[in-house]
Design a protein around this motif. Sequence first.
Motif, PDB file in Angstrom:
ATOM      1  N   ASN A 126      -8.544   4.550  15.313  1.00 39.96           N
ATOM      2  CA  ASN A 126      -9.409   5.526  14.647  1.00 39.96           C
ATOM      3  C   ASN A 126      -8.873   5.872  13.260  1.00 39.96           C
ATOM      4  O   ASN A 126      -9.635   6.012  12.298  1.00 39.96           O
ATOM      5  CB  ASN A 126      -9.508   6.798  15.498  1.00 39.96           C
ATOM      6  CG  ASN A 126     -10.332   7.873  14.840  1.00 39.96           C
ATOM      7  OD1 ASN A 126     -11.525   7.725  14.609  1.00 39.96           O
ATOM      8  ND2 ASN A 126      -9.695   8.992  14.511  1.00 39.96           N
ATOM      9  N   LEU A 127      -7.548   5.993  13.148  1.00 37.83           N
ATOM     10  CA  LEU A 127      -6.933   6.285  11.848  1.00 37.83           C
ATOM     11  C   LEU A 127      -7.172   5.153  10.860  1.00 37.83           C
ATOM     12  O   LEU A 127      -7.447   5.397   9.673  1.00 37.83           O
ATOM     13  CB  LEU A 127      -5.431   6.529  12.029  1.00 37.83           C
ATOM     14  CG  LEU A 127      -4.658   7.004  10.803  1.00 37.83           C
ATOM     15  CD1 LEU A 127      -5.140   8.368  10.333  1.00 37.83           C
ATOM     16  CD2 LEU A 127      -3.157   7.059  11.116  1.00 37.83           C
TER      17      LEU A 127
ATOM     18  N   THR B 124      -0.415   3.350   6.192  1.00 38.41           N
ATOM     19  CA  THR B 124      -0.743   3.525   7.612  1.00 38.41           C
ATOM     20  C   THR B 124      -0.544   2.263   8.452  1.00 38.41           C
ATOM     21  O   THR B 124       0.160   2.307   9.466  1.00 38.41           O
ATOM     22  CB  THR B 124      -2.177   4.056   7.769  1.00 38.41           C
ATOM     23  OG1 THR B 124      -2.231   5.381   7.250  1.00 38.41           O
ATOM     24  CG2 THR B 124      -2.614   4.071   9.223  1.00 38.41           C
ATOM     25  N   PRO B 125      -1.148   1.122   8.091  1.00 37.43           N
ATOM     26  CA  PRO B 125      -0.981  -0.057   8.971  1.00 37.43           C
ATOM     27  C   PRO B 125       0.452  -0.542   9.074  1.00 37.43           C
ATOM     28  O   PRO B 125       0.869  -1.045  10.121  1.00 37.43           O
ATOM     29  CB  PRO B 125      -1.886  -1.119   8.317  1.00 37.43           C
ATOM     30  CG  PRO B 125      -2.085  -0.670   6.924  1.00 37.43           C
ATOM     31  CD  PRO B 125      -2.043   0.825   6.956  1.00 37.43           C
ATOM     32  N   PHE B 126       1.246  -0.375   8.014  1.00 41.34           N
ATOM     33  CA  PHE B 126       2.619  -0.878   8.052  1.00 41.34           C
ATOM     34  C   PHE B 126       3.577   0.108   8.707  1.00 41.34           C
ATOM     35  O   PHE B 126       4.537  -0.289   9.359  1.00 41.34           O
ATOM     36  CB  PHE B 126       3.092  -1.235   6.638  1.00 41.34           C
ATOM     37  CG  PHE B 126       2.449  -2.478   6.110  1.00 41.34           C
ATOM     38  CD1 PHE B 126       2.938  -3.734   6.454  1.00 41.34           C
ATOM     39  CD2 PHE B 126       1.329  -2.407   5.299  1.00 41.34           C
ATOM     40  CE1 PHE B 126       2.331  -4.889   5.983  1.00 41.34           C
ATOM     41  CE2 PHE B 126       0.719  -3.558   4.821  1.00 41.34           C
ATOM     42  CZ  PHE B 126       1.219  -4.799   5.172  1.00 41.34           C
ATOM     43  N   MET B 127       3.327   1.403   8.529  1.00 36.38           N
ATOM     44  CA  MET B 127       4.194   2.402   9.161  1.00 36.38           C
ATOM     45  C   MET B 127       3.907   2.525  10.646  1.00 36.38           C
ATOM     46  O   MET B 127       4.811   2.704  11.455  1.00 36.38           O
ATOM     47  CB  MET B 127       4.011   3.764   8.487  1.00 36.38           C
ATOM     48  CG  MET B 127       4.714   3.895   7.152  1.00 36.38           C
ATOM     49  SD  MET B 127       6.499   3.588   7.223  1.00 36.38           S
ATOM     50  CE  MET B 127       7.039   4.852   8.372  1.00 36.38           C
ATOM     51  N   TYR B 128       2.632   2.438  11.028  1.00 34.14           N
ATOM     52  CA  TYR B 128       2.242   2.633  12.425  1.00 34.14           C
ATOM     53  C   TYR B 128       2.095   1.313  13.161  1.00 34.14           C
ATOM     54  O   TYR B 128       2.717   1.076  14.181  1.00 34.14           O
ATOM     55  CB  TYR B 128       0.910   3.390  12.516  1.00 34.14           C
ATOM     56  CG  TYR B 128       1.019   4.851  12.196  1.00 34.14           C
ATOM     57  CD1 TYR B 128       1.303   5.772  13.189  1.00 34.14           C
ATOM     58  CD2 TYR B 128       0.832   5.304  10.905  1.00 34.14           C
ATOM     59  CE1 TYR B 128       1.406   7.121  12.898  1.00 34.14           C
ATOM     60  CE2 TYR B 128       0.932   6.642  10.603  1.00 34.14           C
ATOM     61  CZ  TYR B 128       1.210   7.551  11.601  1.00 34.14           C
ATOM     62  OH  TYR B 128       1.310   8.877  11.300  1.00 34.14           O
TER      63      TYR B 128
ATOM     64  N   ILE C 138       6.067  11.188  10.929  1.00 34.91           N
ATOM     65  CA  ILE C 138       6.732  12.134  10.039  1.00 34.91           C
ATOM     66  C   ILE C 138       6.658  11.648   8.592  1.00 34.91           C
ATOM     67  O   ILE C 138       6.379  12.420   7.673  1.00 34.91           O
ATOM     68  CB  ILE C 138       8.196  12.342  10.478  1.00 34.91           C
ATOM     69  CG1 ILE C 138       8.235  13.028  11.853  1.00 34.91           C
ATOM     70  CG2 ILE C 138       8.962  13.162   9.450  1.00 34.91           C
ATOM     71  CD1 ILE C 138       9.619  13.105  12.461  1.00 34.91           C
ATOM     72  N   VAL C 139       6.891  10.349   8.390  1.00 34.83           N
ATOM     73  CA  VAL C 139       6.801   9.768   7.044  1.00 34.83           C
ATOM     74  C   VAL C 139       5.375   9.874   6.512  1.00 34.83           C
ATOM     75  O   VAL C 139       5.148  10.257   5.360  1.00 34.83           O
ATOM     76  CB  VAL C 139       7.271   8.294   7.055  1.00 34.83           C
ATOM     77  CG1 VAL C 139       7.001   7.634   5.705  1.00 34.83           C
ATOM     78  CG2 VAL C 139       8.744   8.206   7.408  1.00 34.83           C
ATOM     79  N   SER C 140       4.412   9.547   7.359  1.00 41.44           N
ATOM     80  CA  SER C 140       3.007   9.579   6.953  1.00 41.44           C
ATOM     81  C   SER C 140       2.546  10.983   6.606  1.00 41.44           C
ATOM     82  O   SER C 140       1.885  11.208   5.586  1.00 41.44           O
ATOM     83  CB  SER C 140       2.133   8.997   8.070  1.00 41.44           C
ATOM     84  OG  SER C 140       0.798   8.899   7.657  1.00 41.44           O
ATOM     85  N   VAL C 141       2.896  11.955   7.451  1.00 41.37           N
ATOM     86  CA  VAL C 141       2.502  13.350   7.201  1.00 41.37           C
ATOM     87  C   VAL C 141       3.165  13.875   5.935  1.00 41.37           C
ATOM     88  O   VAL C 141       2.531  14.579   5.139  1.00 41.37           O
ATOM     89  CB  VAL C 141       2.855  14.233   8.417  1.00 41.37           C
ATOM     90  CG1 VAL C 141       2.648  15.709   8.089  1.00 41.37           C
ATOM     91  CG2 VAL C 141       1.998  13.849   9.616  1.00 41.37           C
ATOM     92  N   SER C 142       4.427  13.530   5.724  1.00 37.61           N
ATOM     93  CA  SER C 142       5.133  13.959   4.510  1.00 37.61           C
ATOM     94  C   SER C 142       4.467  13.383   3.272  1.00 37.61           C
ATOM     95  O   SER C 142       4.283  14.082   2.258  1.00 37.61           O
ATOM     96  CB  SER C 142       6.604  13.518   4.570  1.00 37.61           C
ATOM     97  OG  SER C 142       7.254  14.061   5.689  1.00 37.61           O
ATOM     98  N   ASN C 143       4.097  12.111   3.347  1.00 34.09           N
ATOM     99  CA  ASN C 143       3.413  11.465   2.226  1.00 34.09           C
ATOM    100  C   ASN C 143       2.070  12.130   1.957  1.00 34.09           C
ATOM    101  O   ASN C 143       1.689  12.369   0.797  1.00 34.09           O
ATOM    102  CB  ASN C 143       3.214   9.983   2.533  1.00 34.09           C
ATOM    103  CG  ASN C 143       2.555   9.233   1.388  1.00 34.09           C
ATOM    104  OD1 ASN C 143       3.123   9.097   0.310  1.00 34.09           O
ATOM    105  ND2 ASN C 143       1.344   8.759   1.613  1.00 34.09           N
TER     106      ASN C 143
ATOM    107  N   CYS D 218      -8.218  -3.213   3.254  1.00 37.71           N
ATOM    108  CA  CYS D 218      -9.253  -3.512   4.244  1.00 37.71           C
ATOM    109  C   CYS D 218      -8.761  -4.531   5.263  1.00 37.71           C
ATOM    110  O   CYS D 218      -8.983  -4.368   6.478  1.00 37.71           O
ATOM    111  CB  CYS D 218     -10.517  -4.027   3.552  1.00 37.71           C
ATOM    112  SG  CYS D 218     -11.402  -2.765   2.607  1.00 37.71           S
ATOM    113  N   VAL D 219      -8.092  -5.584   4.798  1.00 43.56           N
ATOM    114  CA  VAL D 219      -7.620  -6.637   5.701  1.00 43.56           C
ATOM    115  C   VAL D 219      -6.545  -6.098   6.644  1.00 43.56           C
ATOM    116  O   VAL D 219      -6.600  -6.328   7.859  1.00 43.56           O
ATOM    117  CB  VAL D 219      -7.080  -7.840   4.900  1.00 43.56           C
ATOM    118  CG1 VAL D 219      -6.355  -8.813   5.822  1.00 43.56           C
ATOM    119  CG2 VAL D 219      -8.224  -8.551   4.180  1.00 43.56           C
ATOM    120  N   ALA D 220      -5.561  -5.370   6.101  1.00 41.06           N
ATOM    121  CA  ALA D 220      -4.456  -4.860   6.928  1.00 41.06           C
ATOM    122  C   ALA D 220      -4.971  -3.926   8.017  1.00 41.06           C
ATOM    123  O   ALA D 220      -4.583  -4.038   9.188  1.00 41.06           O
ATOM    124  CB  ALA D 220      -3.439  -4.140   6.041  1.00 41.06           C
ATOM    125  N   ASN D 221      -5.867  -3.016   7.637  1.00 35.00           N
ATOM    126  CA  ASN D 221      -6.394  -2.071   8.620  1.00 35.00           C
ATOM    127  C   ASN D 221      -7.362  -2.744   9.590  1.00 35.00           C
ATOM    128  O   ASN D 221      -7.383  -2.419  10.782  1.00 35.00           O
ATOM    129  CB  ASN D 221      -7.085  -0.897   7.915  1.00 35.00           C
ATOM    130  CG  ASN D 221      -6.108   0.093   7.314  1.00 35.00           C
ATOM    131  OD1 ASN D 221      -5.568   0.938   8.012  1.00 35.00           O
ATOM    132  ND2 ASN D 221      -5.874  -0.019   6.017  1.00 35.00           N
TER     133      ASN D 221
END
Length: 308
Positions: free
Chosen positions: A63-64, A285-289, A241-246, A37-40
């Motif tokens: 939005n993500l 998500t927050p760390f990759m993006y 690409i990493v996120s979609v693969s995961n 919650c905090v990271a996002n």
Amino acid sequence: MENSSVIVSFVLAAYGNTGELKYLYFSIILLWYLSICVANAVLIVVIHVDRRLHEPMYILLCNLCVNEINVSTSLYPLLLSQMFSDSHEVTLPWCFLQMCFMYTSAPAEFCSLAAMAYDRYIAICHPLHYDVIMNTERVFVMILLVWTYSVLVFILSFSFIFSLKFCANIIDNVYCDHQLMIKLSCSVSVHSYVADIFFAMMSVFIPFSLISLSYMKILSVCQKTSKENKQKAVTTCTPQIVSVSNLFVGCIFYFTDFRILVTHVPDEIRIILPMYLVICQPMLTPFMYGFNFPKIIQSCKRFLFNRK
């Protein structure tokens, strides 16, 4: 239990008796949920506050992040409340509410990534027309379409569950899984299996196809451009690409669990694997993006530490 009319709650049987370890499990789950919650939330606030980040890519990222908090909140509060419960009961309305949030978040996740992939496709393949095509108004229309589509997919896939009559109330899981609830109904029709396939097609395979199409076109353009532009495209596209693969790996875990009879897999692994997406993706998500982009890192430093 024979009379379907008396079923007003379900028992989540997968919790079992953890003894004194429940305090450790509770602390770990609570810390993980708060971290998500905090990271996002930090990313959402930073993007909202910093006008330099009011660009299509960052608005779509925002939005993500909202969806990551949404899907996490559909699971973790129930997990935490059940850690100290002796009966592990959850009421029928609460079960339906959890399903609404969880199974709306799934297509929203993939559709949000499809929108972000389209944004990258326009930015890389049609840079001169980017500001015209991806204007602010169109971005918000895309976000509205993402959520409208996700809600419709859920309604069309699982609305029949609300009218089912149940002859048992033991769910062998830690949350209200629609497949297990269908198995508890007094009459299982072919519609339930069709709905499962429909949900998989609409929430996963169609958005995944659109994402793949966008990146195939990006790859095609990158083959004809300079090395510097190739490196820039790889840098901006790698997180997706990493996120979609995961996500795709997590979906394989989810759609095979409880649908394929696997006897040699321990119960703990069998229960955790379907939750892989809710455990890993909201934190990824927050760390990759977000915290991977220099502009967001600088904005976070200004926002959190008042640095310039």
